[in-house]
Design a protein around this motif. Structure first.
Motif, short mmCIF file in Angstrom:
data_model
loop_
_atom_site.label_atom_id
_atom_site.label_comp_id
_atom_site.label_asym_id
_atom_site.label_seq_id
_atom_site.Cartn_x
_atom_site.Cartn_y
_atom_site.Cartn_z
N GLY A 54 -6.35 7.73 10.98
CA GLY A 54 -6.05 7.44 9.59
C GLY A 54 -4.58 7.33 9.24
O GLY A 54 -4.23 7.19 8.07
N ILE A 63 0.86 -1.19 0.00
CA ILE A 63 0.00 0.00 0.00
C ILE A 63 0.89 1.23 0.00
O ILE A 63 1.85 1.31 0.78
CB ILE A 63 -0.88 0.03 1.28
N LEU A 97 -2.10 5.66 0.67
CA LEU A 97 -3.54 5.38 0.60
C LEU A 97 -4.35 6.43 1.39
O LEU A 97 -4.04 6.73 2.54
CB LEU A 97 -3.82 3.99 1.17
N ARG A 98 -5.39 6.96 0.71
CA ARG A 98 -6.23 7.98 1.36
C ARG A 98 -7.70 7.73 1.06
O ARG A 98 -8.06 7.26 -0.03
CB ARG A 98 -5.88 9.38 0.86
N LYS A 99 -8.53 8.07 2.05
CA LYS A 99 -9.98 8.05 1.86
C LYS A 99 -10.57 9.26 2.56
O LYS A 99 -10.22 9.56 3.71
CB LYS A 99 -10.57 6.76 2.49
N THR A 124 -9.66 0.99 5.65
CA THR A 124 -8.44 0.53 4.97
C THR A 124 -8.65 -0.87 4.40
O THR A 124 -8.35 -1.13 3.22
CB THR A 124 -7.25 0.52 5.97
N LYS A 152 -9.44 1.55 10.39
CA LYS A 152 -9.02 0.18 10.11
C LYS A 152 -9.93 -0.48 9.08
O LYS A 152 -9.48 -1.03 8.08
CB LYS A 152 -9.03 -0.66 11.41
N VAL A 158 -8.68 7.94 6.16
CA VAL A 158 -7.42 7.22 5.94
C VAL A 158 -6.51 8.25 5.29
O VAL A 158 -6.84 8.83 4.26
CB VAL A 158 -7.61 5.97 5.05
N ILE A 199 -1.55 6.10 4.11
CA ILE A 199 -0.99 4.86 4.70
C ILE A 199 -0.04 4.21 3.71
O ILE A 199 -0.36 4.03 2.54
CB ILE A 199 -2.13 3.91 5.13
#
Ligand SMILES: Nc1ncnc2c1ncn2[C@@H]1O[C@H](COP(=O)(O)OP(=O)(O)OP(=O)(O)O)[C@@H](O)[C@H]1O
Ligand SMILES: [Mg+2]
Length: 310
Positions: free
Chosen positions: A219, A15, A18-20, A54, A51, A28, A31
């Protein structure tokens, strides 16, 4: 810096960045994580840390807003179908079909992978036996206890003989016997070289099962190493606990204690390299206390604070 496994190690998960975002807020938040094949890896973090989000992005269930995810060497979401066929999933909340029996749940799930009853051979018998559910083959889901449902969900996740199993809080709500049974099922996977990624709020479970853990907060990964390495790096080796109310009557200013102190609910936790000195002081004040070796929970409390989250 988070130590990364060597470049030439086969990666089950890679990964990057990684973002949300939900409502313009990053749940997130960048990551980076590499999990080598065969590792048992734990994602820890307070409620709402990111968590499940992700894991859902790893599984193609939630769209990725930024960054890249490779699972079993293939990019997500481009290769979702291929990846899914090599994965097993135990979701955070029960998704068994209540209209079907135990066996029908396994058969229906197997059919998603194109596995017929004939192709499965005695796989269902084996899985039911491992899950200690041989006598429940014809039971409706509503007749199962929470522990039985969790064991069945793991059995279902293994129907396609996955290389990677992802479990979101597999043992939440289980009694100690049921938890130990599930741990035994998971340890059996290690012998077969399966990679395992789990989330848990039970630090003892993470210490028991995981080669490495990452602690996620808001996050982001704030620490990642083996449980023993995290304990050695972040907390003093001993912790002495005592009742906060009575302690406060005798020790006016905890800052004068020759050790770091954390107050949680009704308890003082005193962290120290020299338990003898602190214990002598508490004995002089006539305060009952208990001493134990520090553990992953102490690391978690130190790194994520002890305020309630959600
Ligand atoms: N579909 C959604 N829409 C809006 N916000 C969401 C959505 N899914 C998750 N969130 C928010 O994203 C954050 C992270 O949630 P997530 O479920 O990933 O946390 P978690 O670490 O799994 O927590 P828990 O330990 O309680 O399961 C939370 O603030 C949550 O409210
Ligand atoms: Mg969750």
């Amino acid at each position: 810096m988070i130590p990364e496994p060597a470049e030439n190690v086969l990666k089950a998960i890679a990964i990057r960045g990684l973002r949300k975002f939900y409502d313009h807020h990053a749940v997130v938040d960048g990551i980076d994580l590499t999990i080598p094949a065969g590792e048992f890896f734990g994602l820890l973090g307070p409620n709402g840390a990111g968590k499940t989000t992700t894991l859902r992005m790893l599984l193609g269930l939630t769209p990725i807003d930024a960054g890249t995810v490779h699972v079993l060497g293939r990019p997500m979401p481009e290769c979702e179908r291929e990846i899914s066929s090599r994965l097993g999933v135990v979701p955070q909340f029960d998704t068994l079909d209540p209209d079907f029996t135990v066996e029908e749940n396994l058969l229906t799930y197997a059919s998603y992978f194109g596995l017929s009853r004939a192709a499965l051979g005695n796989r269902i018998d084996e899985l039911l036996e491992q899950a200690n559910l041989e006598n429940r083959r014809g039971s409706r889901i509503s007749a199962l206890s929470g522990g039985m449902k969790r064991r069945l969900t793991l059995a279902r996740a293994l129907i396609n003989e996955p290389e990677l199993v992802i479990l979101d809080e597999p043992t939440t709500g289980l009694d100690p016997q049921a938890r130990h049974h599930l741990w035994r099922q998971l340890r059996a996977l290690r012998k077969r070289g399966v990679t395992l990624v789990l989330t848990t709020h039970y630090m003892e479970e993470a210490e028991e099962l995981c080669d490495r853990v990452a602690i996620i907060d808001a996050g982001r990964i704030i620490a990642c190493a083996s449980p023993a390495e995290l304990i050695a790096a972040h907390v003093e080796p001993w912790v002495i606990s005592l009742n906060a109310a009575s302690a406060r009557r005798f020790i006016a200013d905890p800052a004068t204690l020759p050790a770091r102190m954390l107050e949680i609910a009704d308890t003082w936790l005193i962290y120290t390299h020299e338990p003898g000195a602190v214990r002598a002081e508490l004995d002089t004040a006539g305060l009952p206390h208990a001493t134990r070796a520090s553990n992953l929970e102490d690391v978690f409390l130190k790194l994520t604070g002890h305020d309630l989250r959600d």
